[in-house]
Design a protein around this motif. Structure first.
Motif, mmCIF file in Angstrom:
data_model
loop_
_atom_site.group_PDB
_atom_site.id
_atom_site.type_symbol
_atom_site.label_atom_id
_atom_site.label_comp_id
_atom_site.label_asym_id
_atom_site.label_seq_id
_atom_site.Cartn_x
_atom_site.Cartn_y
_atom_site.Cartn_z
ATOM 1 N N GLN A 687 -17.936 -37.493 51.435
ATOM 2 C CA GLN A 687 -16.732 -38.242 51.791
ATOM 3 C C GLN A 687 -16.719 -38.409 53.303
ATOM 4 N N PRO A 688 -16.220 -39.541 53.782
ATOM 5 C CA PRO A 688 -16.144 -39.701 55.243
ATOM 6 C C PRO A 688 -15.173 -38.686 55.838
ATOM 7 N N GLY A 689 -15.557 -38.083 56.936
ATOM 8 C CA GLY A 689 -14.671 -37.145 57.628
ATOM 9 C C GLY A 689 -14.130 -37.794 58.887
ATOM 10 N N ASP A 690 -13.618 -36.983 59.813
ATOM 11 C CA ASP A 690 -13.111 -37.511 61.082
ATOM 12 C C ASP A 690 -14.275 -37.814 62.018
ATOM 13 N N ASN A 691 -14.017 -38.636 62.988
ATOM 14 C CA ASN A 691 -14.955 -38.918 64.086
ATOM 15 C C ASN A 691 -16.344 -39.329 63.595
ATOM 16 N N GLY A 692 -16.379 -40.054 62.495
ATOM 17 C CA GLY A 692 -17.671 -40.541 61.998
ATOM 18 C C GLY A 692 -18.498 -39.494 61.288
ATOM 19 N N ASN A 693 -17.971 -38.279 61.149
ATOM 20 C CA ASN A 693 -18.698 -37.245 60.408
ATOM 21 C C ASN A 693 -18.548 -37.469 58.907
ATOM 22 N N THR A 694 -19.341 -36.658 58.181
ATOM 23 C CA THR A 694 -19.239 -36.673 56.726
ATOM 24 C C THR A 694 -18.876 -35.263 56.269
ATOM 25 N N VAL A 695 -18.133 -35.156 55.202
ATOM 26 C CA VAL A 695 -17.909 -33.837 54.588
ATOM 27 C C VAL A 695 -18.370 -33.915 53.133
ATOM 28 N N ILE A 696 -18.703 -32.762 52.586
ATOM 29 C CA ILE A 696 -19.035 -32.710 51.157
ATOM 30 C C ILE A 696 -17.864 -32.037 50.459
ATOM 31 N N ALA A 717 -27.448 -27.986 52.047
ATOM 32 C CA ALA A 717 -27.276 -29.431 51.890
ATOM 33 C C ALA A 717 -28.381 -30.136 52.668
ATOM 34 N N ASP A 718 -29.159 -30.932 51.962
ATOM 35 C CA ASP A 718 -30.258 -31.666 52.587
ATOM 36 C C ASP A 718 -29.700 -32.987 53.119
ATOM 37 N N LEU A 719 -29.669 -33.099 54.460
ATOM 38 C CA LEU A 719 -29.058 -34.269 55.088
ATOM 39 C C LEU A 719 -30.088 -35.342 55.422
ATOM 40 N N GLY A 720 -31.322 -35.142 54.988
ATOM 41 C CA GLY A 720 -32.388 -36.083 55.318
ATOM 42 C C GLY A 720 -32.967 -35.797 56.691
ATOM 43 N N ASP A 721 -34.088 -36.418 57.019
ATOM 44 C CA ASP A 721 -34.764 -36.236 58.318
ATOM 45 C C ASP A 721 -34.976 -34.753 58.641
ATOM 46 N N ASN A 722 -35.371 -33.978 57.632
ATOM 47 C CA ASN A 722 -35.630 -32.543 57.817
ATOM 48 C C ASN A 722 -34.432 -31.769 58.334
ATOM 49 N N ASP A 737 -11.558 -25.709 44.849
ATOM 50 C CA ASP A 737 -11.833 -26.973 45.547
ATOM 51 C C ASP A 737 -12.193 -26.618 46.978
ATOM 52 N N TYR A 738 -13.235 -27.240 47.473
ATOM 53 C CA TYR A 738 -13.744 -26.851 48.793
ATOM 54 C C TYR A 738 -14.219 -28.081 49.540
ATOM 55 N N VAL A 739 -13.936 -28.096 50.812
ATOM 56 C CA VAL A 739 -14.438 -29.173 51.665
ATOM 57 C C VAL A 739 -15.342 -28.542 52.726
ATOM 58 N N SER A 740 -16.533 -29.061 52.854
ATOM 59 C CA SER A 740 -17.516 -28.463 53.770
ATOM 60 C C SER A 740 -17.100 -28.671 55.222
ATOM 61 N N PRO A 741 -17.745 -27.957 56.147
ATOM 62 C CA PRO A 741 -17.552 -28.269 57.567
ATOM 63 C C PRO A 741 -18.046 -29.702 57.816
ATOM 64 N N PRO A 742 -17.585 -30.343 58.911
ATOM 65 C CA PRO A 742 -18.062 -31.710 59.214
ATOM 66 C C PRO A 742 -19.574 -31.727 59.423
ATOM 67 N N LEU A 743 -20.236 -32.706 58.841
ATOM 68 C CA LEU A 743 -21.692 -32.783 58.913
ATOM 69 C C LEU A 743 -22.079 -34.125 59.528
ATOM 70 N N PRO A 744 -23.218 -34.164 60.210
ATOM 71 C CA PRO A 744 -23.611 -35.412 60.876
ATOM 72 C C PRO A 744 -24.008 -36.510 59.892
ATOM 73 N N GLY A 746 -24.308 -37.538 55.330
ATOM 74 C CA GLY A 746 -24.030 -37.137 53.950
ATOM 75 C C GLY A 746 -25.219 -36.404 53.352
ATOM 76 N N ALA A 747 -24.956 -35.606 52.311
ATOM 77 C CA ALA A 747 -26.042 -34.857 51.673
ATOM 78 C C ALA A 747 -26.799 -35.747 50.705
ATOM 79 N N LYS A 748 -28.129 -35.677 50.791
ATOM 80 C CA LYS A 748 -28.948 -36.373 49.805
ATOM 81 C C LYS A 748 -29.100 -35.485 48.575
#
Ligand SMILES: [Zn+2]
Length: 767
Positions: A687-696, A717-722, A737-744, A746-748
């Motif tokens: 899901q889109p998070g704040d500041n252009g981040n993604t959350v799972i 969580a595999d975010l791609g590009d190693n 129900d859990y929301v992950s920390p902001p991630l650069p 989305g998870a593949k």
């Protein structure tokens, strides 16, 4: 509950007058034995109305009917038979034991009607009966038979053989608090309820053993301490045997087996008033020839035919602080004690070849002299101080100055391979010839038995490398020299500085890592089992589970990858899941092995025990750096704090809490004292998070555990590009129900329960 040992001994020694032989103590073993097993009813009858016998967590109510007192044993009324209508209720206080009881009774409380009871006692029951009015007969003809049948279920098959806890009371004529009730329950059939003061966990309920459990009449349903917490020692200390001087002669027979004759001098020290009859364990084939006390007085002993129990009568009832020296001469002729097999001897590693104390911890120092045929290579636990050859007999002298529960030895047509390391030396003893002979024999039958070409090197490498690996992780072991000897059994046993390994691990190494694991498991016992000793049967996993986990750790280090480590954990998980509903938790130790699930204790204590350490390892892992200093520091601290001492699960939990910085009782309650294993149904979405981040976002449903069951689960969580993001997610209750920390990004792909962080089942579902 035993009082602190030193205080008891000192005060009692100063204050108590030395008692003479206890009132009612037996002079002769068999006379007292027959008084008990042949006990007959008197001509008295007591009409009972609502007689309540409350014995700890058990309550036996004799509502209405007749009670027939039995003849006195040792001068006291010691039994009665009840016929009529009654009720028995048992309510264990420990949650674990409530669950054990439910397996038998269908409920956490046993509540059943009673139609008949045979009571045997050395407590206040006699006073309660004496207060009731009795009248003369008639006594039904079959009452005598009913009483004897009940007593027979506590007896062995040969004359004199009898449950030692019960016999101990009657031999010594003590009012120990013993209470035994053989009950006919209306719903559950025969049962035996016992308050057994010879056991630390003295409240016991038994059901009839399965018919094929040879020679055993009762099988334990539940056991717990009288009105209190679980004890921290296996035995309430009553007698200490701090030192043995043994002289053993192993003599070759004409069939090349070995006969044993030996003299054992035992230093005895009473921790509490005890005796005069003292029980020891001594292998069932060993016969005692003679014995004396330090002043030369002959010793009176009794050992039933084929019984492993030896009774010794001290010259008097011992007062706390009393010290005596007991010397016994005994022998065992082949067959059965030491038979030869090819170039090896069958010497059962844990066999009681000298009298082992049943009233204390068993830790002792030893001074042992062995006389052995010169053609055999010989090794013992301890340090060899000298060796002389006289004719065809080698006499060696060994000293064990660090207290240990076991002295053992091995001999055979062995080659001895000496391995020198700066920090440790090994003497690896095996018979190449025996392995060649086995291979030849199998080949002559038209089969091929693979045999590794570097038996000594392969085994020595694992012993040496795992010693080095564990020394670095946990700190140096107590010993610097190790005998590694092969035994013609499918098992291994580890003593202080002395490791017996199955001949099969010399013959062949399984490719899947089992043999490396097996050798490293036995080596790990130098820390877990010999270095720190589990205090009670409930703490067995602190030896076996730790040794199994340490061996997995070694296997991964040795192979430089974790494939086998995780493969073994997967296999353990399948075993644990398969048996979870049929066996008790780790916290009931050996009791998890039952007639229906004989390998239950293996699965729980070894395999689930290893899983517990693995879960702690992952919980303590720094997921940002993958650094595991916190976990290794925990084990090192634990080992170094408790080396040379006994440990309880609570001791270990305390060290874990100190390093984790949070309370950990929930974890040990769930995994050591409980049997349930969670199943997680997991759905996730980016899901889109704040500041252009993604959350799972995660949605988790938890099944098969109680509503409060909680565990932190590791997510990768595999975010791609190693790029892999690791974080922990606390699952608690039915829905999380859990929301992950902001991630650069989305998870593949999401790995729920990465690194096997939790012993569980995971079912991935779509969002
Ligand atoms: Zn083991």
């Amino acid at each position: 509950m035993p009082r602190p040992l030193a205080v008891t001994a000192v005060l009692a020694f100063a204050l108590a007058p030395r008692p003479a032989v206890a009132q009612g103590a037996a002079g002769d073993y068999l006379t007292r034995y027959h008084e008990l097993v042949d006990v007959a009813p008197t001509n008295q009858v007591i009409a009972v109305h609502h007689l309540v016998l409350t014995r700890d967590a058990g309550e036996l109510t004799l509502e209405s009917g007749s009670l027939y007192p039995l003849a006195a044993v040792g001068g006291h009324t010691a039994g009665a038979v009840f016929r009529g209508a009654g009720r028995f209720v048992l309510k264990p206080a420990l949650p674990t034991e409530q669950v054990e009881l439910r397996r038998y009774a269908g409920d956490t409380v046993l509540d059943d009607s009673v139609s008949e009871a045979v009571l045997i006692f050395a407590d206040t029951t006699g006073d309660q009966l004496a207060a009731l009015s009795a009248s003369a007969g008639p006594v039904p003809d079959d009452v005598a038979g009913v009483a004897r049948d009940a007593l027979k279920t506590l007896a062995g098959k040969n004359e004199g053989s009898f449950d030692w806890g019960v016999m101990w009371t009657f031999l010594n004529g003590d009012r120990t608090g013993l209470f035994v009730a053989r009950l006919k329950l209306v719903k559950h059939g025969d049962a035996l309820f016992e308050i057994d003061p010879s056991s630390t966990e003295s409240v016991e309920l038994f059901k009839p053993a399965h018919r094929t459990e040879f020679g055993v009449h009762w099988s334990l349903v539940t056991q717990f301490p009288a009105r209190g917490a679980v004890a921290t020692t296996e035995q309430p200390p009553r007698l200490d045997v701090p030192h043995y001087v043994l002289d053993a002669n192993l003599k070759e027979t004409f069939t090349a087996d070995l006969d044993l004759s030996a003299t054992a001098a035992l230093s005895l020290r009473a921790d509490t008033a005890v005796g005069p009859w003292l029980p020891f364990e001594l292998q069932y084939k060993i016969l005692v020839d003679s014995g004396h006390w330090q002043d030369g007085t002959p010793v009176r002993t009794f050992k039933a035919k084929d019984s492993g129990l030896l009774w010794v009568r001290a010259p008097r009832r011992l007062a706390a602080g009393d010290s005596l020296t007991l010397t016994l001469s005994y022998h065992a002729n082949h067959p059965d004690l030491i038979d030869r097999s090819s170039e090896w001897f069958f010497i059962e590693p844990g066999v009681a070849w000298y009298p082992e104390n049943l009233l204390g911890s068993g830790n002792a120092t030893f001074d042992v002299t062995y006389h052995t045929p010169h053609q055999y290579t010989f090794a013992s636990v301890g340090q060899r101080t000298d060796s002389t050859l006289t004719g065809k007999v080698v006499t060696t002298h060994w000293v064990i100055d660090r207290p240990t529960p076991w002295a053992t030895f091995n001999l055979g047509i062995f080659e001895n391979h000496h391995v020198d390391d700066p920090d440790r030396t090994l003497d690896v003893m095996l018979s190449e010839e025996a392995h060649r002979a086995i291979a030849d024999e199998v080949r002559s039958l038209g089969f091929y038995l693979p045999q590794q070409s570097h038996m000594v090197e392969n085994v020595s490498a694992d012993v040496s490398n795992s010693l080095r690996f564990y020394s670095a992780l946990f700190g140096p072991p107590p010993m610097r020299h190790f005998y590694v000897t092969e035994i013609p059994y499918g098992e291994g046993v580890s003593f202080q500085g002395f490791i017996d390994l199955s001949a099969s691990t010399f013959h062949f190494s399984e490719l899947d890592g089992f043999d490396e694991w097996f050798r490293a498991h036995e080596v790990a016992h130098q820390w877990w089992g010999n270095g720190v000793q589990p205090a009670t049967y409930r703490d067995q996993w602190l030896g076996e589970g730790f040794a199994s986990f340490s061996a997995l750790w070694y296997l991964a280090a040795e192979r430089r990858h974790s494939d086998e480590y995780f493969k073994f954990l997967d296999q353990y998980r399948d075993d644990i899941k398969g048996e979870a509903n049929d066996v008790g938790p780790i916290w009931v130790g050996y009791r998890s092995s039952t007639f229906a699930v004989p390998q239950g204790a293996q699965t729980m204590v070894y395999e689930k025990g290893a899983w517990i350490l693995h879960m702690l390892r992952i919980m303590m892992l720094d997921v940002k750096t993958m650094n595991e200093d916190r976990f290794t520091a925990t084990l090192k601290d634990y080992y170094q704090t408790y080396a040379g001492r006994t440990v309880t699960t609570g001791d270990f939990a305390g060290v874990v809490e100190r390093h984790a910085g949070i309370p950990m009782d929930w974890f040990f309650d769930e995994w050591v004292k409980g049997t349930t294993i969670p199943t997680y149904h997991v759905a996730w979405t980016n899901q889109p998070g704040d500041n252009g981040n993604t959350v799972i976002k995660f949605r988790i449903t938890q099944e098969h555990v109680g509503p409060d069951f909680e565990m932190p689960v590791l997510i990768a969580a595999d975010l791609g590009d190693n790029r892999i993001a690791h974080f922990r997610l606390m699952v608690k209750g039915t829905k999380t129900d859990y929301v992950s920390p902001p991630l650069p990004a989305g998870a593949k792909k999401v790995t729920f329960n990465d690194l096997h962080s939790t012993l569980c089942d995971v079912k991935m579902e779509s969002w």
